[in-house]
Scaffold this motif. Structure first.
Motif, PDB file in Angstrom:
ATOM      1  N   ALA A 273       0.895  -1.154   0.000  1.00 18.82           N
ATOM      2  CA  ALA A 273       0.000   0.000   0.000  1.00 18.82           C
ATOM      3  C   ALA A 273       0.930   1.200   0.000  1.00 18.82           C
ATOM      4  CB  ALA A 273      -0.904  -0.004   1.225  1.00 18.82           C
ATOM      5  N   THR A 274       1.008   1.899  -1.127  1.00 19.85           N
ATOM      6  CA  THR A 274       2.006   2.963  -1.251  1.00 19.85           C
ATOM      7  C   THR A 274       1.414   4.189  -1.926  1.00 19.85           C
ATOM      8  OG1 THR A 274       4.226   3.496  -2.101  1.00 19.85           O
ATOM      9  CG2 THR A 274       2.904   1.969  -3.429  1.00 19.85           C
ATOM     10  N   TRP A 275       1.888   5.329  -1.515  1.00 22.27           N
ATOM     11  CA  TRP A 275       1.500   6.618  -2.078  1.00 22.27           C
ATOM     12  C   TRP A 275       2.669   7.103  -2.916  1.00 22.27           C
ATOM     13  CZ3 TRP A 275       0.337  11.372   1.597  1.00 22.27           C
ATOM     14  CH2 TRP A 275       0.016  12.490   0.817  1.00 22.27           C
ATOM     15  N   MET A 276       2.485   7.161  -4.229  1.00 21.58           N
ATOM     16  CA  MET A 276       3.567   7.516  -5.142  1.00 21.58           C
ATOM     17  C   MET A 276       3.306   8.861  -5.794  1.00 21.58           C
ATOM     18  SD  MET A 276       4.736   3.946  -6.958  1.00 21.58           S
ATOM     19  CE  MET A 276       3.136   3.454  -7.600  1.00 21.58           C
ATOM     20  N   GLN A 277       4.390   9.599  -5.989  1.00 22.94           N
ATOM     21  CA  GLN A 277       4.329  10.931  -6.582  1.00 22.94           C
ATOM     22  C   GLN A 277       5.442  11.066  -7.617  1.00 22.94           C
ATOM     23  OE1 GLN A 277       2.429  14.049  -5.943  1.00 22.94           O
ATOM     24  NE2 GLN A 277       3.585  14.572  -7.799  1.00 22.94           N
ATOM     25  N   LYS A 278       5.078  11.426  -8.857  1.00 23.66           N
ATOM     26  CA  LYS A 278       6.103  11.715  -9.863  1.00 23.66           C
ATOM     27  C   LYS A 278       6.749  13.060  -9.558  1.00 23.66           C
ATOM     28  CE  LYS A 278       3.527   9.092 -13.347  1.00 23.66           C
ATOM     29  NZ  LYS A 278       2.592   9.155 -14.477  1.00 23.66           N
ATOM     30  N   VAL A 279       8.069  13.141  -9.824  1.00 23.90           N
ATOM     31  CA  VAL A 279       8.798  14.376  -9.560  1.00 23.90           C
ATOM     32  C   VAL A 279       9.590  14.774 -10.805  1.00 23.90           C
ATOM     33  CG1 VAL A 279       8.946  13.946  -7.077  1.00 23.90           C
ATOM     34  CG2 VAL A 279      10.808  13.177  -8.566  1.00 23.90           C
ATOM     35  N   ALA A 280       9.929  16.063 -10.874  1.00 24.06           N
ATOM     36  CA  ALA A 280      10.530  16.637 -12.078  1.00 24.06           C
ATOM     37  C   ALA A 280      12.044  16.423 -12.138  1.00 24.06           C
ATOM     38  CB  ALA A 280      10.185  18.115 -12.176  1.00 24.06           C
ATOM     39  N   LEU A 281      12.426  15.165 -12.142  1.00 21.01           N
ATOM     40  CA  LEU A 281      13.794  14.739 -12.456  1.00 21.01           C
ATOM     41  C   LEU A 281      13.628  13.712 -13.566  1.00 21.01           C
ATOM     42  CD1 LEU A 281      16.869  14.592 -11.852  1.00 21.01           C
ATOM     43  CD2 LEU A 281      16.325  12.762 -10.211  1.00 21.01           C
ATOM     44  N   TYR A 282      14.243  13.961 -14.729  1.00 18.77           N
ATOM     45  CA  TYR A 282      13.881  13.203 -15.927  1.00 18.77           C
ATOM     46  C   TYR A 282      15.080  12.545 -16.607  1.00 18.77           C
ATOM     47  CZ  TYR A 282       9.548  15.973 -15.732  1.00 18.77           C
ATOM     48  OH  TYR A 282       8.373  16.560 -15.346  1.00 18.77           O
ATOM     49  N   ASP A 283      14.866  11.308 -17.065  1.00 19.44           N
ATOM     50  CA  ASP A 283      15.687  10.710 -18.109  1.00 19.44           C
ATOM     51  C   ASP A 283      15.095  11.123 -19.454  1.00 19.44           C
ATOM     52  OD1 ASP A 283      17.264   9.427 -16.239  1.00 19.44           O
ATOM     53  OD2 ASP A 283      16.265   7.486 -16.444  1.00 19.44           O
ATOM     54  N   THR A 284      15.922  11.113 -20.502  1.00 23.05           N
ATOM     55  CA  THR A 284      15.454  11.452 -21.847  1.00 23.05           C
ATOM     56  C   THR A 284      15.699  10.277 -22.783  1.00 23.05           C
ATOM     57  OG1 THR A 284      15.965  13.796 -21.510  1.00 23.05           O
ATOM     58  CG2 THR A 284      15.678  13.057 -23.784  1.00 23.05           C
ATOM     59  N   LEU A 285      14.678   9.917 -23.554  1.00 16.65           N
ATOM     60  CA  LEU A 285      14.786   8.840 -24.529  1.00 16.65           C
ATOM     61  C   LEU A 285      14.504   9.395 -25.923  1.00 16.65           C
ATOM     62  CD1 LEU A 285      13.136   7.503 -21.839  1.00 16.65           C
ATOM     63  CD2 LEU A 285      13.724   5.450 -23.125  1.00 16.65           C
ATOM     64  N   GLU A 286      15.403   9.083 -26.851  1.00 24.29           N
ATOM     65  CA  GLU A 286      15.220   9.420 -28.258  1.00 24.29           C
ATOM     66  C   GLU A 286      14.983   8.117 -29.012  1.00 24.29           C
ATOM     67  OE1 GLU A 286      18.372  12.564 -29.403  1.00 24.29           O
ATOM     68  OE2 GLU A 286      19.103  11.599 -27.567  1.00 24.29           O
ATOM     69  N   LEU A 287      13.838   8.024 -29.680  1.00 27.33           N
ATOM     70  CA  LEU A 287      13.443   6.798 -30.372  1.00 27.33           C
ATOM     71  C   LEU A 287      13.228   7.093 -31.850  1.00 27.33           C
ATOM     72  CD1 LEU A 287      11.594   7.050 -27.486  1.00 27.33           C
ATOM     73  CD2 LEU A 287      11.356   4.622 -27.996  1.00 27.33           C
ATOM     74  N   ALA A 288      13.673   6.163 -32.687  1.00 27.38           N
ATOM     75  CA  ALA A 288      13.471   6.296 -34.132  1.00 27.38           C
ATOM     76  C   ALA A 288      13.144   4.934 -34.718  1.00 27.38           C
ATOM     77  CB  ALA A 288      14.721   6.869 -34.802  1.00 27.38           C
ATOM     78  N   VAL A 289      12.113   4.907 -35.549  1.00 29.68           N
ATOM     79  CA  VAL A 289      11.737   3.666 -36.227  1.00 29.68           C
ATOM     80  C   VAL A 289      12.831   3.292 -37.232  1.00 29.68           C
ATOM     81  CG1 VAL A 289      10.052   2.625 -37.795  1.00 29.68           C
ATOM     82  CG2 VAL A 289       9.281   4.127 -35.940  1.00 29.68           C
ATOM     83  N   CYS A 290      13.165   1.985 -37.289  1.00 30.37           N
ATOM     84  CA  CYS A 290      14.106   1.500 -38.291  1.00 30.37           C
ATOM     85  C   CYS A 290      13.563   0.191 -38.877  1.00 30.37           C
ATOM     86  CB  CYS A 290      15.504   1.302 -37.714  1.00 30.37           C
ATOM     87  SG  CYS A 290      15.612   0.143 -36.343  1.00 30.37           S
ATOM     88  N   SER A 291      14.256  -0.343 -39.852  1.00 31.30           N
ATOM     89  CA  SER A 291      13.710  -1.475 -40.602  1.00 31.30           C
ATOM     90  C   SER A 291      13.533  -2.717 -39.747  1.00 31.30           C
ATOM     91  CB  SER A 291      14.593  -1.779 -41.811  1.00 31.30           C
ATOM     92  OG  SER A 291      15.920  -2.051 -41.384  1.00 31.30           O
ATOM     93  N   GLU A 292      14.511  -3.017 -38.906  1.00 28.32           N
ATOM     94  CA  GLU A 292      14.392  -4.212 -38.068  1.00 28.32           C
ATOM     95  C   GLU A 292      15.368  -4.145 -36.909  1.00 28.32           C
ATOM     96  OE1 GLU A 292      15.369  -7.685 -40.261  1.00 28.32           O
ATOM     97  OE2 GLU A 292      17.257  -6.915 -41.017  1.00 28.32           O
ATOM     98  N   GLY A 293      15.094  -4.977 -35.903  1.00 28.70           N
ATOM     99  CA  GLY A 293      15.998  -5.090 -34.762  1.00 28.70           C
ATOM    100  C   GLY A 293      15.751  -4.036 -33.697  1.00 28.70           C
ATOM    101  N   ILE A 294      16.395  -4.245 -32.542  1.00 30.51           N
ATOM    102  CA  ILE A 294      16.364  -3.295 -31.432  1.00 30.51           C
ATOM    103  C   ILE A 294      17.782  -2.804 -31.222  1.00 30.51           C
ATOM    104  CG2 ILE A 294      15.885  -2.967 -28.976  1.00 30.51           C
ATOM    105  CD1 ILE A 294      13.851  -5.287 -29.230  1.00 30.51           C
ATOM    106  N   HIS A 295      17.962  -1.504 -31.359  1.00 33.18           N
ATOM    107  CA  HIS A 295      19.282  -0.898 -31.249  1.00 33.18           C
ATOM    108  C   HIS A 295      19.234   0.093 -30.093  1.00 33.18           C
ATOM    109  CE1 HIS A 295      20.034  -2.631 -35.257  1.00 33.18           C
ATOM    110  NE2 HIS A 295      18.796  -2.237 -35.517  1.00 33.18           N
ATOM    111  N   PHE A 296      19.747  -0.322 -28.949  1.00 36.03           N
ATOM    112  CA  PHE A 296      19.642   0.469 -27.723  1.00 36.03           C
ATOM    113  C   PHE A 296      21.025   0.902 -27.263  1.00 36.03           C
ATOM    114  CE2 PHE A 296      19.740   0.369 -22.986  1.00 36.03           C
ATOM    115  CZ  PHE A 296      19.044   1.556 -22.781  1.00 36.03           C
ATOM    116  N   HIS A 297      21.122   2.161 -26.846  1.00 35.75           N
ATOM    117  CA  HIS A 297      22.402   2.682 -26.370  1.00 35.75           C
ATOM    118  C   HIS A 297      22.145   3.681 -25.252  1.00 35.75           C
ATOM    119  CE1 HIS A 297      26.558   3.900 -26.337  1.00 35.75           C
ATOM    120  NE2 HIS A 297      26.231   5.155 -26.580  1.00 35.75           N
ATOM    121  N   CYS A 298      22.979   3.588 -24.227  1.00 34.00           N
ATOM    122  CA  CYS A 298      22.961   4.564 -23.137  1.00 34.00           C
ATOM    123  C   CYS A 298      24.393   4.967 -22.866  1.00 34.00           C
ATOM    124  CB  CYS A 298      22.301   3.992 -21.887  1.00 34.00           C
ATOM    125  SG  CYS A 298      22.206   5.172 -20.525  1.00 34.00           S
TER     126      CYS A 298
END
Length: 300
Positions: free
Chosen positions: A31-56
């Motif tokens: 039983a938890t009370w959760m609050q979103k806060v203004a500290l953000y990760d950023t994700l840039e996504l682009a459609v491509c022909s095939e596969g999953i290409h992930f980088h951090c």
């Protein structure tokens, strides 16, 4: 048709977290009370022909199936075969991390939720909120909260049963991460061991039921008598005494509440005086570089 999208993934804090039971499969009921806060990760996504290409870049984060973003993309592509309005079957994702890793702030779950939401838009799938929530729960118990279009919620079950509530107002939130990761799995396993012979904390709870003693009739407005508690602190602070020292320091600096978030180790302080919060941030930064003064995410 849009082929690329940049999205932000917010952190969260657990204003209160009670462990209310345990399911036969070993998952803990909360039983938890959760609050979103203004500290953000950023994700840039682009459609491509095939596969999953992930980088951090630069965060020491794996770029394979062990990462929640990769798994979210893989799950989405599997679940939407035959439903996508875009013929391509691949995605390229670049993640810029700002939320500390394994910190009790839900960064990985938020990144996974942002991936599902962005891919639903990019691939023109029009998944319903319920369909997205089902996918999200397969990735982690916090993911449905980040998928939900609400800045704050009371959550029960394993964290997936959400009751939206009003966002916090009038508080500056200081997040202080002591600079080391904590395994959520270890915290819950240790909590289970410490409670094996002492079930008093769990005795009055039933699966899927919100205990009035935890939430009462609150509309999530903080008052002078609001009690915030995190049951998982009993585990994390035993190994890491800095948790208690940080809470004491935040209270001395003027925080009206100081609590560990999630399984830790991040501690947050709620300040009703922004000047005191800023002074505390300046005092903490030399020792704890992962210190952030943030606002609650508010309703759109």
């Amino acid at each position: 048709m849009q082929r690329a999208l940049t999205v932000q993934a917010p952190a969260k804090i657990n204003l209160s977290l009670r462990v209310t039971g345990r399911r036969p499969d070993g998952y803990h009921l909360l039983a938890t009370w959760m609050q979103k806060v203004a500290l953000y990760d950023t994700l840039e996504l682009a459609v491509c022909s095939e596969g999953i290409h992930f980088h951090c870049a630069g965060a020491g984060i794996p770029d394979d199936r062990t990462n929640l973003v990769y798994r979210a993309a893989e799950l989405f592509l599997q679940a939407t075969q035959g439903r996508r309005g875009v013929p391509a079957a691949g995605i390229a994702i670049h993640l810029t991390k700002r939320i500390p890793v394994a910190a009790g702030l839900g960064g990985g779950s938020s990144d996974a939720a942002a991936t599902l939401l962005a891919m639903s838009e990019l691939f023109d799938c029009a998944l319903t909120p319920d369909e997205l929530a089902v996918l999200g729960l397969r990735l982690g118990a916090d993911v449905p909260f980040f998928l939900a279009d609400t800045p704050a919620a009371f959550a029960t079950g394993v964290g997936e049963l959400l009751r939206p509530v009003a966002s916090l107002r009038g508080y500056s939130i200081l997040l202080v991460n002591p600079g080391f990761p904590v395994s959520t799995r270890w915290v819950y396993q240790t909590f289970a061991l410490t409670k094996k012979e002492d079930a008093s904390n769990l005795a009055n709870f039933q699966e899927g039921v919100v205990e009035e003693a935890v939430f009462g009739d609150s509309d999530a407005v903080m008052g002078p008598d609001t009690v915030l508690v995190n049951d998982l602190e009993t585990v994390t602070r035993t190994r890491y005494p800095v948790i208690d020292r940080l809470k004491d320091e935040l209270l001395r600096c003027g925080a009206v509440r100081a609590v560990m978030s999630g399984s830790g180790p991040t501690v947050f302080g709620l300040f009703d005086d922004h000047g005191k919060a800023e002074a505390c941030r300046v005092a903490c930064m030399p020792r704890f570089p992962d210190t952030y003064l943030v606002a609650p995410v508010e309703e759109k």
